[in-house]
Design an enzyme around this catalytic site. Structure first.
Site, PDB file in Angstrom:
ATOM      1  N   ARG A  51       0.802  -1.225   0.000  1.00  9.75           N
ATOM      2  CA  ARG A  51       0.000   0.000   0.000  1.00  9.75           C
ATOM      3  C   ARG A  51       0.837   1.278   0.000  1.00  9.75           C
ATOM      4  O   ARG A  51       0.455   2.282  -0.592  1.00  9.75           O
ATOM      5  CB  ARG A  51      -0.884   0.014   1.259  1.00  9.75           C
ATOM      6  CG  ARG A  51      -2.128  -0.817   1.108  1.00  9.75           C
ATOM      7  CD  ARG A  51      -3.362  -0.017   1.441  1.00  9.75           C
ATOM      8  NE  ARG A  51      -3.316   0.478   2.809  1.00  9.75           N
ATOM      9  CZ  ARG A  51      -3.920  -0.109   3.835  1.00  9.75           C
ATOM     10  NH1 ARG A  51      -4.600  -1.217   3.647  1.00  9.75           N
ATOM     11  NH2 ARG A  51      -3.847   0.402   5.028  1.00  9.75           N
ATOM     12  N   ASP A 236      -1.803 -22.115  15.933  1.00  9.53           N
ATOM     13  CA  ASP A 236      -0.591 -21.478  15.410  1.00  9.53           C
ATOM     14  C   ASP A 236       0.491 -22.506  15.064  1.00  9.53           C
ATOM     15  O   ASP A 236       1.243 -22.314  14.118  1.00  9.53           O
ATOM     16  CB  ASP A 236      -0.060 -20.486  16.460  1.00  9.53           C
ATOM     17  CG  ASP A 236       1.125 -19.683  15.957  1.00  9.53           C
ATOM     18  OD1 ASP A 236       1.015 -19.114  14.860  1.00  9.53           O
ATOM     19  OD2 ASP A 236       2.162 -19.626  16.660  1.00  9.53           O
ATOM     20  N   HIS A 241       2.502 -27.004  11.707  1.00 10.44           N
ATOM     21  CA  HIS A 241       3.879 -27.488  11.783  1.00 10.44           C
ATOM     22  C   HIS A 241       3.992 -28.874  12.450  1.00 10.44           C
ATOM     23  O   HIS A 241       4.622 -29.780  11.911  1.00 10.44           O
ATOM     24  CB  HIS A 241       4.760 -26.509  12.554  1.00 10.44           C
ATOM     25  CG  HIS A 241       4.719 -25.101  12.034  1.00 10.44           C
ATOM     26  ND1 HIS A 241       4.597 -24.814  10.699  1.00 10.44           N
ATOM     27  CD2 HIS A 241       4.797 -23.895  12.658  1.00 10.44           C
ATOM     28  CE1 HIS A 241       4.604 -23.492  10.528  1.00 10.44           C
ATOM     29  NE2 HIS A 241       4.710 -22.924  11.708  1.00 10.44           N
ATOM     30  N   LYS A 336       5.541 -21.384  24.070  1.00  9.68           N
ATOM     31  CA  LYS A 336       6.392 -20.188  24.051  1.00  9.68           C
ATOM     32  C   LYS A 336       6.967 -19.980  25.446  1.00  9.68           C
ATOM     33  O   LYS A 336       6.444 -20.492  26.424  1.00  9.68           O
ATOM     34  CB  LYS A 336       5.556 -18.976  23.645  1.00  9.68           C
ATOM     35  CG  LYS A 336       4.934 -19.153  22.262  1.00  9.68           C
ATOM     36  CD  LYS A 336       5.046 -17.907  21.422  1.00  9.68           C
ATOM     37  CE  LYS A 336       4.467 -18.079  20.047  1.00  9.68           C
ATOM     38  NZ  LYS A 336       5.444 -18.427  19.019  1.00  9.68           N
TER      39      LYS A 336
HETATM   40  C1  BG6 Z   1       5.246 -19.573  13.023  1.00  8.01           C
HETATM   41  C2  BG6 Z   1       4.375 -19.259  14.202  1.00  8.01           C
HETATM   42  O1  BG6 Z   1       4.511 -20.262  12.041  1.00  8.01           O
HETATM   43  O2  BG6 Z   1       6.332 -20.394  13.437  1.00  8.01           O
HETATM   44  C3  BG6 Z   1       5.178 -18.570  15.283  1.00  8.01           C
HETATM   45  O3  BG6 Z   1       3.301 -18.437  13.793  1.00  8.01           O
HETATM   46  C4  BG6 Z   1       6.400 -19.378  15.640  1.00  8.01           C
HETATM   47  O4  BG6 Z   1       4.380 -18.335  16.442  1.00  8.01           O
HETATM   48  C5  BG6 Z   1       7.178 -19.775  14.384  1.00  8.01           C
HETATM   49  O5  BG6 Z   1       7.208 -18.598  16.503  1.00  8.01           O
HETATM   50  C6  BG6 Z   1       8.299 -20.741  14.724  1.00  8.01           C
HETATM   51  O6  BG6 Z   1       9.116 -20.929  13.594  1.00  8.01           O
HETATM   52  P1  BG6 Z   1      10.645 -21.324  13.732  1.00  8.01           P
HETATM   53  O7  BG6 Z   1      11.082 -21.552  12.338  1.00  8.01           O
HETATM   54  O8  BG6 Z   1      11.318 -20.177  14.414  1.00  8.01           O
HETATM   55  O9  BG6 Z   1      10.669 -22.556  14.581  1.00  8.01           O
END
Ligand code: BG6
Length: 489
Positions: A51, A236, A241, A336
Site C-alpha cells: 500500500r 498457530d 507445523h 512459548k
Molecule cells: C510460526 C508461528 O509459524 O512459526 C510462530 O506463527 C512461531 O508463532 C514460528 O514462533 C516458529 O518458527 P521457527 O522456524 O522459528 O521454529
C-alpha cells in the site's frame, strides 16, 4: 563437500505485502542469499507490491536495510547487494481497489518467464488479490500463487478460502507454505527413512514404544499478541507445523518423491488420527519473568487480554489408527517462553524382549532423535558395554550425525526454509507445500479438540517462564509411565 546449486529458470516474483514483516525478515533476505549462491538468474525480477506510496529507490533502500538486519550469507560478497537491488521493482497497490493494478499489469506484460505471486498478506485479502490478478489478465494457467499461514482458523474458513482460490487458480498453481517443511532436517527425515534399509523394518508399533514431537520456543508472543490470542498454540503450531512433522514420521513410503504421491500419504495419516481425549490434553499460559515483569510480562498482559483463555503451551497425546501404528502413542508438545529453543522429534524404541545380561546391567532403549533446530542433526542412541574390566555394564552412547560436523562447513551450510521454498515455487515443485485437502483434513481433526475445551470452559494452567510447561504435562506422561525428553538447547 561442496553443495551443488542448480540455477532456476528466469522469473518474475511479485510479493504482495512486500514491505511487511515476513518479506523483510525472511523472503527478501532469502532471495538475496539465493542470488549470492548463484541460483537466481541475473535477469530475474522481484516486484514488491504494497500500500505504501514509495518510489522504487525508496523500496530498494528499505530492502537493503532489511538484508543488513536479517542477514546475507557467507557467499554474499561486497558489491553483490547492489546488483541484487537492481533486480527489484516496486508498485504501490490497493488490494481492494484499482490503484496500481494497471502498472503491475504493464510490468508483467509479455513475460515468457515464470510468474509467481506471493500473498504475504492477511488471508482476508487472498480473494481480492486473486480476483484482481484474474481481471487484469495475470492469472493465466502458468501463474503460481504462494499463500502463507494461517490458512483459515477452522475447517469452515479453510474450505471457504480453498473455494475462493479455486475460482481463479488450479490446485497445481497454489503453493500453501508451511515453512517447517522447508527445514533441512525435515527433508532429511524423509531421506533417512526412505533412503536406508535400516530403519523402515522397525518403523512400526511392534518396535516403536512411542514418538515425541517437541517444538519449544524461548520467545513470547512479542508484538503479535492480537493475532496470537485469537489463535493459540493449537492453531498457530499444532494444526500445521507439528501435524506435518507427525505426517512425515507416520506416513507410508510414497511410491515416488513427487508432490501428489507424498501428499496422498500425508493425507492418509491425518485422516487416521484419532480424536484426542480431554485428559490427554494439557494447555498452559506463561507467567511473567520474575524480576523482569516489564520486559517479559505474563501471557495475558502480553496480549492485553486479562481474561484470555488462549494457550501459549499445549501438550497432547494422539494415536494414528492404522495397522502400522495401532498402540503407539504420539505425544506432541509446543510452547512459548520455554526453557530453551529446541525442536526435536524422538522415536523411542521398545525395550529388548529379554535381557541376557541380567537385571543389574539395566534396561536400555534405543532412541532416534531428529533435531530440527538448533544444531540440526540426527542421533541414534545405542547401547554398548562400558569399557574396562569389572563385568558387563551397559551404557548408552549416541551415534551422532550432526550435519555440520559430518558434512563439513560447505556441505553443512543450512539454507533457510523460506529460501528453499521460494526456489521450489519457481521450479514448480509442490512436494513441500500443503495441498488443499490436507489443510482441510488437519482442521477437521483440530476443530473438535478446540470446540471440546471451549465447551468445557477450561482455562489453561499457568507455567513459569523458562520451564518445560505446566507440571500437568509431565503428569500426563507419568500416567503412561513415560517421560518427556528434556528440552535442551
Ligand atoms: C510460526 C508461528 O509459524 O512459526 C510462530 O506463527 C512461531 O508463532 C514460528 O514462533 C516458529 O518458527 P521457527 O522456524 O522459528 O521454529
Amino acid at each position: 563437500m561442496v553443495s551443488r546449486v542448480i540455477p532456476v529458470d528466469p522469473f518474475d516474483l511479485v510479493i504482495f505485502g512486500g514491505t511487511g514483516d515476513l518479506a523483510r525478515r525472511k523472503i527478501l533476505p532469502g532471495l538475496f542469499r539465493r542470488y549470492c549462491a548463484g541460483q537466481m538468474p541475473d535477469d530475474a525480477r522481484v516486484i514488491g507490491a504494497a500500500r505504501s506510496e514509495i518510489a522504487r529507490d525508496g523500496y530498494r533502500e528499505m530492502v537493503a536495510e532489511a538484508i543488513r538486519e536479517f542477514g546475507g550469507g557467507p557467499a554474499c560478497e561486497d558489491g553483490t547487494l547492489d546488483a541484487f537491488l537492481e533486480r527489484l521493482e516496486y508498485v504501490a497497490i490497493d488490494a481492494r481497489g484499482e490503484a496500481g493494478w494497471t502498472e503491475l499489469q504493464a510490468l508483467m506484460a509479455a513475460s515468457d518467464r515464470v510468474e509467481a505471486y506471493y500473498f504475504s498478506v492477511a488471508p482476508s485479502l487472498f480473494g481480492d488479490l486473486a480476483e484482481r490478478l484474474q481481471s487484469y489478465g495475470m492469472a493465466d494457467d502458468a501463474a503460481r500463487i504462494v499463500v502463507e499461514k494461517p490458512f483459515g482458523r477452522d475447517l469452515a474458513s479453510a474450505r471457504e478460502l480453498n473455494r475462493t482460490l479455486a475460482k481463479y487458480f488450479h490446485e497445481t498453481q497454489i503453493y500453501r507454505i508451511d515453512h517447517y517443511l522447508g527445514k533441512e532436517t525435515v527433508q532429511n527425515l524423509m531421506a533417512v527413512r526412505f533412503g536406508n534399509m535400516l530403519f523402515e523394518p522397525l518403523w512400526n508399533s511392534q518396535y516403536v514404544d512411542h514418538i515425541q514431537i517437541t517444538v519449544a520456543e524461548t520467545v513470547g508472543v512479542g508484538g503479535r499478541g492480537e493475532y496470537y490470542d485469537k489463535s493459540g498454540a493449537m492453531r498457530d503450531m499444532v494444526q500445521n507445523h507439528l501435524m506435518q512433522l507427525l505426517c512425515l514420521i507416520a506416513m507410508e513410503p510414497p511410491a515416488r518423491f513427487d508432490p501428489d504421491a507424498v501428499r496422498d500419504e500425508k493425507l492418509k495419516v491425518i485422516r487416521a488420527l484419532e480424536p484426542v481425549e480431554p485428559h490427554h490434553i494439557v494447555r498452559g499460559q506463561y507467567e511473567a519473568e520474575p524480576g523482569d515483569e516489564e520486559n517479559h510480562p505474563d501471557y495475558r498482559t502480553a496480549v492485553g487480554n486479562p481474561r484470555s483463555r488462549t494457550e501459549s503451551f499445549i501438550a497432547l497425546k494422539t494415536h494414528v489408527a492404522n495397522w502400522r501404528w495401532a498402540g503407539t502413542p504420539f505425544y506432541l508438545r509446543t510452547g512459548k517462553r520455554m526453557v530453551a529453543r529446541s525442536s526435536e522429534i524422538s522415536v523411542i524404541f521398545k525395550d529388548t524382549p529379554h535381557s541376557i545380561f541380567g537385571e543389574e546391567a539395566g534396561r536400555h532403549r534405543n532412541v532416534l532423535s531428529i533435531r530440527l533446530q538448533p544444531n540440526e542433526g540426527i542421533t541414534l542412541g545405542v547401547t554398548i558395554k562400558e569399557p574396562g574390566p569389572g563385568g558387563m555394564r551397559l551404557i548408552d552412547v549416541p551415534l551422532d550425525m550432526t550435519f555440520a560436523d559430518a558434512l563439513g562447513p560447505e556441505g553443512g551450510e543450512s539454507v533457510d526454509a523460506y529460501e528453499r521454498l521460494v526456489m521450489d515455487v519457481i521450479r514448480g515443485n509442490q512436494t513441500l507445500f500443503m495441498r488443499g485437502d490436507e489443510v482441510e483434513a488437519a482442521w477437521g481433526w483440530t476443530d473438535p479438540i478446540i470446540e471440546g475445551w471451549t465447551k468445557r470452559g477450561e482455562a489453561p494452567k499457568p507455567y513459569a517462564s523458562h520451564s518445560e510447561g505446566p507440571d500437568a504435562s509431565e503428569q500426563m506422561m507419568a500416567r503412561d509411565h513415560r517421560k518427556w525428553r528434556k528440552v535442551e538447547p
